[in-house]
Every structure is written in structure tokens, then in C-alpha cells.
Enzyme design. Sequence first.
Site, PDB file in Angstrom:
ATOM      1  N   HIS A   1      -6.037   3.076   0.864  1.00 59.36           N
ATOM      2  CA  HIS A   1      -6.190   3.066   1.586  1.00 59.36           C
ATOM      3  C   HIS A   1      -7.029   4.601   2.173  1.00 59.36           C
ATOM      4  O   HIS A   1      -7.095   6.079   1.636  1.00 59.36           O
ATOM      5  CB  HIS A   1      -4.774   3.212   1.699  1.00 59.36           C
ATOM      6  CG  HIS A   1      -3.807   3.613   3.777  1.00 59.36           C
ATOM      7  ND1 HIS A   1      -2.974   3.333   4.347  1.00 59.36           N
ATOM      8  CD2 HIS A   1      -4.687   4.877   4.466  1.00 59.36           C
ATOM      9  CE1 HIS A   1      -2.844   3.476   5.137  1.00 59.36           C
ATOM     10  NE2 HIS A   1      -3.814   4.446   5.474  1.00 59.36           N
TER      11      HIS A   1
ATOM     12  N   CYS B   1       0.677   3.162   3.402  1.00 60.11           N
ATOM     13  CA  CYS B   1       1.620   2.861   4.168  1.00 60.11           C
ATOM     14  C   CYS B   1       2.872   3.315   4.073  1.00 60.11           C
ATOM     15  O   CYS B   1       3.509   3.553   5.429  1.00 60.11           O
ATOM     16  CB  CYS B   1       0.653   1.383   4.569  1.00 60.11           C
ATOM     17  SG  CYS B   1      -0.725   0.472   5.236  1.00 60.11           S
TER      18      CYS B   1
ATOM     19  N   ASP C   1      -1.609  16.351  -1.468  1.00 59.66           N
ATOM     20  CA  ASP C   1      -1.112  15.536  -2.835  1.00 59.66           C
ATOM     21  C   ASP C   1      -0.637  15.961  -3.890  1.00 59.66           C
ATOM     22  O   ASP C   1       0.033  16.937  -4.037  1.00 59.66           O
ATOM     23  CB  ASP C   1      -2.659  15.733  -3.496  1.00 59.66           C
ATOM     24  CG  ASP C   1      -3.327  15.180  -4.154  1.00 59.66           C
ATOM     25  OD1 ASP C   1      -4.305  13.901  -4.338  1.00 59.66           O
ATOM     26  OD2 ASP C   1      -2.346  14.566  -5.337  1.00 59.66           O
TER      27      ASP C   1
ATOM     28  N   ASN D   1     -13.207   9.351  -2.843  1.00 61.50           N
ATOM     29  CA  ASN D   1     -14.306   8.489  -3.464  1.00 61.50           C
ATOM     30  C   ASN D   1     -13.882   7.316  -2.588  1.00 61.50           C
ATOM     31  O   ASN D   1     -12.751   6.704  -1.511  1.00 61.50           O
ATOM     32  CB  ASN D   1     -13.082   8.776  -4.024  1.00 61.50           C
ATOM     33  CG  ASN D   1     -13.291  10.092  -5.380  1.00 61.50           C
ATOM     34  OD1 ASN D   1     -13.727  11.071  -5.125  1.00 61.50           O
ATOM     35  ND2 ASN D   1     -11.595  10.279  -5.371  1.00 61.50           N
TER      36      ASN D   1
ATOM     37  N   HIS E   1      -9.322  13.927   0.801  1.00 61.26           N
ATOM     38  CA  HIS E   1      -9.298  15.405   0.181  1.00 61.26           C
ATOM     39  C   HIS E   1      -9.418  16.004   0.590  1.00 61.26           C
ATOM     40  O   HIS E   1     -11.192  16.575   1.055  1.00 61.26           O
ATOM     41  CB  HIS E   1      -9.700  15.530  -1.527  1.00 61.26           C
ATOM     42  CG  HIS E   1      -9.297  13.883  -2.417  1.00 61.26           C
ATOM     43  ND1 HIS E   1      -7.841  13.961  -2.787  1.00 61.26           N
ATOM     44  CD2 HIS E   1      -9.076  12.982  -2.227  1.00 61.26           C
ATOM     45  CE1 HIS E   1      -8.557  12.589  -3.768  1.00 61.26           C
ATOM     46  NE2 HIS E   1      -8.681  11.909  -3.005  1.00 61.26           N
TER      47      HIS E   1
ATOM     48  N   CYS F   1       0.891  -1.205  -0.194  1.00 64.58           N
ATOM     49  CA  CYS F   1      -0.112  -0.154   0.000  1.00 64.58           C
ATOM     50  C   CYS F   1       0.775   1.260   0.057  1.00 64.58           C
ATOM     51  O   CYS F   1       1.650   1.228   1.112  1.00 64.58           O
ATOM     52  CB  CYS F   1      -0.772   0.241   1.436  1.00 64.58           C
ATOM     53  SG  CYS F   1      -1.653   1.459   1.567  1.00 64.58           S
TER      54      CYS F   1
ATOM     55  N   HIS G   1      -8.476   7.792   2.805  1.00 68.41           N
ATOM     56  CA  HIS G   1      -8.036   9.321   2.677  1.00 68.41           C
ATOM     57  C   HIS G   1      -9.407  10.253   2.323  1.00 68.41           C
ATOM     58  O   HIS G   1     -10.525   9.467   1.856  1.00 68.41           O
ATOM     59  CB  HIS G   1      -6.751   9.398   2.053  1.00 68.41           C
ATOM     60  CG  HIS G   1      -7.163   8.762   0.625  1.00 68.41           C
ATOM     61  ND1 HIS G   1      -7.623   7.788  -0.311  1.00 68.41           N
ATOM     62  CD2 HIS G   1      -7.569  10.013  -0.290  1.00 68.41           C
ATOM     63  CE1 HIS G   1      -7.666   7.599  -1.464  1.00 68.41           C
ATOM     64  NE2 HIS G   1      -7.654   8.586  -1.369  1.00 68.41           N
TER      65      HIS G   1
ATOM     66  N   HIS H   1      -4.044   0.532   8.701  1.00 69.79           N
ATOM     67  CA  HIS H   1      -4.296   1.086   7.352  1.00 69.79           C
ATOM     68  C   HIS H   1      -5.704   0.354   7.765  1.00 69.79           C
ATOM     69  O   HIS H   1      -6.465  -0.549   8.419  1.00 69.79           O
ATOM     70  CB  HIS H   1      -3.823  -0.784   6.272  1.00 69.79           C
ATOM     71  CG  HIS H   1      -4.168  -0.770   5.276  1.00 69.79           C
ATOM     72  ND1 HIS H   1      -3.685  -0.024   3.660  1.00 69.79           N
ATOM     73  CD2 HIS H   1      -5.192  -1.942   4.718  1.00 69.79           C
ATOM     74  CE1 HIS H   1      -4.766  -0.333   2.870  1.00 69.79           C
ATOM     75  NE2 HIS H   1      -5.451  -1.807   3.440  1.00 69.79           N
TER      76      HIS H   1
HETATM   77  P1  5GP Z   1      -8.240   8.834  -4.925  1.00 73.19           P
HETATM   78  O1  5GP Z   1      -8.143   8.540  -6.302  1.00 73.19           O
HETATM   79  O2  5GP Z   1      -8.051   7.573  -4.347  1.00 73.19           O
HETATM   80  O3  5GP Z   1      -9.445   9.249  -4.064  1.00 73.19           O
HETATM   81  O4  5GP Z   1      -6.817  10.014  -4.548  1.00 73.19           O
HETATM   82  C1  5GP Z   1      -5.736   9.728  -4.586  1.00 73.19           C
HETATM   83  C2  5GP Z   1      -5.418  11.066  -4.678  1.00 73.19           C
HETATM   84  O5  5GP Z   1      -3.754  10.071  -4.190  1.00 73.19           O
HETATM   85  C3  5GP Z   1      -4.473  10.743  -6.032  1.00 73.19           C
HETATM   86  O6  5GP Z   1      -5.226  12.885  -6.025  1.00 73.19           O
HETATM   87  C4  5GP Z   1      -3.201  11.181  -6.132  1.00 73.19           C
HETATM   88  O7  5GP Z   1      -2.612  12.353  -6.659  1.00 73.19           O
HETATM   89  C5  5GP Z   1      -2.679  11.217  -4.637  1.00 73.19           C
HETATM   90  N1  5GP Z   1      -1.469  10.039  -4.551  1.00 73.19           N
HETATM   91  C6  5GP Z   1      -0.854   9.317  -5.423  1.00 73.19           C
HETATM   92  N2  5GP Z   1       0.825   8.936  -4.512  1.00 73.19           N
HETATM   93  C7  5GP Z   1       0.890   9.306  -4.093  1.00 73.19           C
HETATM   94  C8  5GP Z   1       1.925   9.502  -3.591  1.00 73.19           C
HETATM   95  O8  5GP Z   1       2.801   8.430  -3.735  1.00 73.19           O
HETATM   96  N3  5GP Z   1       2.002  10.650  -3.060  1.00 73.19           N
HETATM   97  C9  5GP Z   1       0.772  11.531  -2.626  1.00 73.19           C
HETATM   98  N4  5GP Z   1       1.585  12.860  -2.005  1.00 73.19           N
HETATM   99  N5  5GP Z   1      -0.370  11.686  -3.588  1.00 73.19           N
HETATM  100  C10 5GP Z   1       0.134  10.646  -3.627  1.00 73.19           C
HETATM  101 ZN    ZN Z   2      -2.062   1.238   3.771  1.00 71.33          ZN
END
Ligand code: 5GP
Ligand code: ZN
Length: 115
Positions: A99, A7, A30, A88, A103, A4, A101, A46
Site C-alpha cells: 500500500h 487499509c 512506524d 520503497n 517514510h 491490506c 507509503h 488503496h
Molecule cells: P516498506 O518496507 O514497505 O517500505 O515499509 C513498511 C513499513 O511499515 C516498515 O517500516 C514497518 O516497520 C512498518 N509496519 C509494518 N506493519 C506495521 C503496522 O502494523 N503498524 C505500523 N505502525 N507500522 C507497520
Molecule cells: Zn491498502
Amino acid sequence: MSNCIFCKIIAGEIPSSKVYEDDKVLAIRDINPQAPIHILFMPKRHMSSIMALDETTSEDVAAVMNAIVKVAKDMGLSEENGLRIINNCGPDGAQSVMHLHFHLLAGTKLGENIV
Ligand code: 5GP
Ligand code: ZN
């Protein structure tokens, strides 16, 4: 979870731009920001998505929500200027990192589409 990405960030194995941390929560910028302020808040423990919320995880999720409000206030955000919190979940919700989260988006007038 060994594969992950969040993680690994929490464990310090992958670098990130940390905004806030406590015993239960990590907040990072982000990597692909969609607004001037775009911060990801996650429980350190997690869990795959909000659908993993139950009596064993609700304290962690509450800590995440408290952290969002604290950081938002520290950044000068309020009802007057505004913000958006997005979670999301799963394929139809376009969740890309499994994992949990949230925004935090702010710093500009956000679009009125979707919700
Ligand atoms: P999701 O689409 O799952 O709601 O959002 C995942 C978010 O994680 C995306 O906005 C993406 O830009 C961000 N993200 C993905 N990989 C990384 C990373 O390695 N570091 C950071 N800081 N953000 C990440
Ligand atoms: Zn995780």
C-alpha cells in the site's frame, strides 16, 4: 483492499499511533522506527505502489506530499536540520507493505549510504 494491513489501519480495525489525518491522507508512527522521527504517510485510497501513479491518483499522492511537508514543519524540521523521505517500490526496492507509503525519517544524522 480486504487483506491490506494499511487499509485495516486506515479503517481503524488495527490500532496505530496517528500523527496526522485529513480526507485523503493518514500518517502514523512506524512500528519499528529507524530514527527518532519515523513516520509513514499513506493515501487513504488503496494503491499498491508509486507505480500506480496516474491521472486518477495524482491528487492523492500530491496530498500525501503536502502532508509530509506540513507535519515536518510542525515538528520543527527544515532545510537547516534536515530530513529524509523514502519510498520503497516492489521486490528490488524492498517494499514490504503493498500500500503506497512514504517514510519520513529525521531527528538524527542519517547515514550517507544508498543515496
Ligand atoms: P516498506 O518496507 O514497505 O517500505 O515499509 C513498511 C513499513 O511499515 C516498515 O517500516 C514497518 O516497520 C512498518 N509496519 C509494518 N506493519 C506495521 C503496522 O502494523 N503498524 C505500523 N505502525 N507500522 C507497520
Ligand atoms: Zn491498502
